[in-house]
Design a protein around this motif. Structure first.
Motif, PDB file in Angstrom:
ATOM      1  N   UNK A 204       5.515   0.904  52.718  1.00  0.00           N
ATOM      2  CA  UNK A 204       5.801   0.207  51.454  1.00  0.00           C
ATOM      3  C   UNK A 204       5.749  -1.285  51.684  1.00  0.00           C
ATOM      4  N   UNK A 205       5.764  -2.031  50.578  1.00  0.00           N
ATOM      5  CA  UNK A 205       5.694  -3.484  50.646  1.00  0.00           C
ATOM      6  C   UNK A 205       7.079  -4.025  51.022  1.00  0.00           C
ATOM      7  N   UNK A 206       7.203  -4.715  52.136  1.00  0.00           N
ATOM      8  CA  UNK A 206       8.537  -5.150  52.588  1.00  0.00           C
ATOM      9  C   UNK A 206       9.152  -6.195  51.662  1.00  0.00           C
ATOM     10  N   UNK A 207       8.323  -6.803  50.836  1.00  0.00           N
ATOM     11  CA  UNK A 207       8.866  -7.839  49.932  1.00  0.00           C
ATOM     12  C   UNK A 207       9.565  -7.223  48.726  1.00  0.00           C
ATOM     13  N   UNK A 208       9.376  -5.902  48.543  1.00  0.00           N
ATOM     14  CA  UNK A 208      10.015  -5.236  47.407  1.00  0.00           C
ATOM     15  C   UNK A 208      11.382  -4.700  47.836  1.00  0.00           C
ATOM     16  N   UNK A 209      12.421  -5.190  47.203  1.00  0.00           N
ATOM     17  CA  UNK A 209      13.772  -4.631  47.351  1.00  0.00           C
ATOM     18  C   UNK A 209      14.245  -4.364  45.929  1.00  0.00           C
ATOM     19  N   UNK A 210      14.640  -3.126  45.645  1.00  0.00           N
ATOM     20  CA  UNK A 210      15.069  -2.792  44.281  1.00  0.00           C
ATOM     21  C   UNK A 210      16.540  -3.159  44.127  1.00  0.00           C
ATOM     22  N   UNK A 211      16.772  -4.334  43.561  1.00  0.00           N
ATOM     23  CA  UNK A 211      18.141  -4.849  43.445  1.00  0.00           C
ATOM     24  C   UNK A 211      18.674  -4.594  42.038  1.00  0.00           C
ATOM     25  N   UNK A 212      19.875  -4.043  41.988  1.00  0.00           N
ATOM     26  CA  UNK A 212      20.552  -3.805  40.707  1.00  0.00           C
ATOM     27  C   UNK A 212      21.841  -4.605  40.718  1.00  0.00           C
ATOM     28  N   UNK A 213      21.911  -5.655  39.919  1.00  0.00           N
ATOM     29  CA  UNK A 213      23.165  -6.414  39.790  1.00  0.00           C
ATOM     30  C   UNK A 213      24.006  -5.714  38.722  1.00  0.00           C
ATOM     31  N   UNK A 214      25.191  -5.294  39.116  1.00  0.00           N
ATOM     32  CA  UNK A 214      25.940  -4.303  38.336  1.00  0.00           C
ATOM     33  C   UNK A 214      27.181  -4.903  37.668  1.00  0.00           C
ATOM     34  N   UNK A 215      27.709  -4.153  36.729  1.00  0.00           N
ATOM     35  CA  UNK A 215      29.010  -4.432  36.113  1.00  0.00           C
ATOM     36  C   UNK A 215      29.884  -3.207  36.376  1.00  0.00           C
ATOM     37  N   UNK A 216      31.211  -3.330  36.224  1.00  0.00           N
ATOM     38  CA  UNK A 216      32.065  -2.154  36.463  1.00  0.00           C
ATOM     39  C   UNK A 216      31.665  -0.964  35.593  1.00  0.00           C
ATOM     40  N   UNK A 217      31.789   0.227  36.162  1.00  0.00           N
ATOM     41  CA  UNK A 217      31.411   1.463  35.478  1.00  0.00           C
ATOM     42  C   UNK A 217      30.586   2.325  36.407  1.00  0.00           C
ATOM     43  N   UNK A 218      30.009   3.397  35.864  1.00  0.00           N
ATOM     44  CA  UNK A 218      29.149   4.251  36.692  1.00  0.00           C
ATOM     45  C   UNK A 218      27.856   3.491  36.961  1.00  0.00           C
ATOM     46  N   UNK A 219      27.540   3.306  38.240  1.00  0.00           N
ATOM     47  CA  UNK A 219      26.365   2.501  38.591  1.00  0.00           C
ATOM     48  C   UNK A 219      25.260   3.335  39.225  1.00  0.00           C
ATOM     49  N   UNK A 220      25.583   4.558  39.596  1.00  0.00           N
ATOM     50  CA  UNK A 220      24.566   5.390  40.264  1.00  0.00           C
ATOM     51  C   UNK A 220      24.966   6.847  40.113  1.00  0.00           C
ATOM     52  N   UNK A 221      23.970   7.687  39.895  1.00  0.00           N
ATOM     53  CA  UNK A 221      24.252   9.120  39.827  1.00  0.00           C
ATOM     54  C   UNK A 221      23.010   9.861  40.307  1.00  0.00           C
ATOM     55  N   UNK A 222      23.203  10.841  41.174  1.00  0.00           N
ATOM     56  CA  UNK A 222      22.114  11.761  41.492  1.00  0.00           C
ATOM     57  C   UNK A 222      22.727  13.161  41.566  1.00  0.00           C
ATOM     58  N   UNK A 223      22.037  14.107  42.168  1.00  0.00           N
ATOM     59  CA  UNK A 223      22.579  15.475  42.132  1.00  0.00           C
ATOM     60  C   UNK A 223      23.705  15.686  43.158  1.00  0.00           C
ATOM     61  N   UNK A 224      24.050  14.634  43.907  1.00  0.00           N
ATOM     62  CA  UNK A 224      25.133  14.772  44.892  1.00  0.00           C
ATOM     63  C   UNK A 224      26.339  13.882  44.607  1.00  0.00           C
ATOM     64  N   UNK A 225      26.084  12.695  44.083  1.00  0.00           N
ATOM     65  CA  UNK A 225      27.192  11.747  43.901  1.00  0.00           C
ATOM     66  C   UNK A 225      27.159  11.065  42.543  1.00  0.00           C
ATOM     67  N   UNK A 226      28.359  10.727  42.089  1.00  0.00           N
ATOM     68  CA  UNK A 226      28.496   9.761  40.998  1.00  0.00           C
ATOM     69  C   UNK A 226      29.263   8.584  41.588  1.00  0.00           C
ATOM     70  N   UNK A 227      28.680   7.406  41.484  1.00  0.00           N
ATOM     71  CA  UNK A 227      29.283   6.210  42.071  1.00  0.00           C
ATOM     72  C   UNK A 227      29.776   5.300  40.950  1.00  0.00           C
ATOM     73  N   UNK A 228      31.082   5.026  40.979  1.00  0.00           N
ATOM     74  CA  UNK A 228      31.679   4.128  39.998  1.00  0.00           C
ATOM     75  C   UNK A 228      32.103   2.851  40.692  1.00  0.00           C
ATOM     76  N   UNK A 229      31.668   1.726  40.156  1.00  0.00           N
ATOM     77  CA  UNK A 229      32.128   0.421  40.667  1.00  0.00           C
ATOM     78  C   UNK A 229      33.314  -0.027  39.828  1.00  0.00           C
TER      79      UNK A 229
END
Ligand SMILES: [Zn+2]
Ligand SMILES: [Zn+2]
Length: 299
Positions: free
Chosen positions: A150-175
């Motif tokens: 992959x292109x090393x210059x690509x970093x997928x950055x998500x600047x977040x606010x409090x709340x659920x910030x990530x979910x997949x079939x294993x985890x729900x992540x709340x900040x």
């Protein structure tokens, strides 16, 4: 009727087996602080669920510690599997490993860019780090290394606010927001996995939002400083620590209300005190299970 001892042992084993290998584990990659303690890498915790890993913070040594955990049998921490990371805040002790996390797995042929979640300013930090390695990236991509995935210059950055910030079939992540001195944004994280609820404080002063997130959670990983060590610090540093961090007694009170099944101390500011004293101070205000973590401990 009395059961023979062997039958009792087998019965105990059968009851115990479902818990013998939990699907979710908390791997302490680094338990350190800005202090240059050779036994403690910079703060970084991996939540491992089955064969997936999710990092919280990436202090100095993060990639090497992940490799050490893999060598100890946690395959989810293979370097190529370091793909999701959550920053609590942008203090250098928690982020000094970011260039390592972006570049080392890329060189070793990670198949996709890093996904990063965290406070405002994280994108700028990632962009600056990539720019700082301009010459390295040019030589590695045009100077004869096999083609990277992959292109090393690509970093997928998500600047977040409090709340659920990530979910997949294993985890729900709340900040959730915590109070860390002058930082406009600092987060703790709550991981809900198929079998556990894990709460990580990040760096924070005493904050009731941590209790609200935990509430009998399975594991509460919390920063702490020693009151005995604090008492011997210079006055100007005492004012700083009291504003940015949580003392043993304050944490004992928080844990008494939050009632985690296990309280894990990390980012321990012990100073001239000892780890035994640190634990005794917490226990003076808290009668639940508590351990003081070291690098590569697994909970
Ligand atoms: Zn810190
Ligand atoms: Zn901090």
């Amino acid at each position: 009727m009395r059961m023979p001892a062997v039958a009792v042992a087998i019965a105990v084993l059968i009851v115990a087996l479902p818990h013998a290998q939990p699907r979710s584990r908390v791997v302490m990659l680094g338990t350190g602080t800005p202090n240059a303690d050779p036994d403690r890498s910079g703060p970084s915790i991996a939540i491992v669920v089955d064969d997936a890993s999710y990092l919280v913070d990436f202090g100095v040594g993060v990639v090497r510690r992940a490799a050490a955990a893999e060598r100890a049998g946690i395959q989810a921490l293979n370097v190529l599997n370091l793909k999701q990371a959550f920053a609590t805040h942008l203090h250098s002790d928690h982020t000094l490993g970011l260039a390592d996390l972006i570049l080392t797995p890329w060189i070793l042929e990670r198949d996709a860019p890093l996904n990063l979640y965290g406070p405002r300013g994280l994108r700028l930090m990632a962009n600056h780090l990539v720019a700082a390695y301009t010459d390295d990236l040019r030589v590695r991509t045009t100077g004869g290394e096999p083609k990277h995935k992959h292109d090393p210059r690509v970093v997928n950055v998500h600047e977040i606010a409090p709340g659920v910030v990530f979910r997949d079939d294993r985890v729900t992540v709340t900040a959730f927001a915590v109070k860390h001195g002058a930082w406009p944004q600092a987060f703790g994280y709550r991981f809900q996995t198929p079998d556990r609820t894990i709460v990580i404080s990040g760096d924070t002063g005493p904050d009731s939002r941590i209790e609200d997130q935990c509430r009998r959670c399975d594991v509460l990983v919390h920063e702490v400083y020693s009151e005995a060590g604090f008492a011997r610090r210079p006055a100007e540093w005492q004012a700083y620590h009291a504003r940015y961090h949580t003392s043993t007694r304050e944490l004992g009170a928080i844990a008494s209300r939050a009632q985690p099944r296990l309280l894990v101390l990390y980012h321990q500011l012990i100073w001239s005190s000892t780890e035994d004293e640190l634990l005794a101070e917490v226990r003076s205000a808290y009668d639940g299970n508590v351990v003081s973590a070291h690098d590569l401990d697994v909970f």
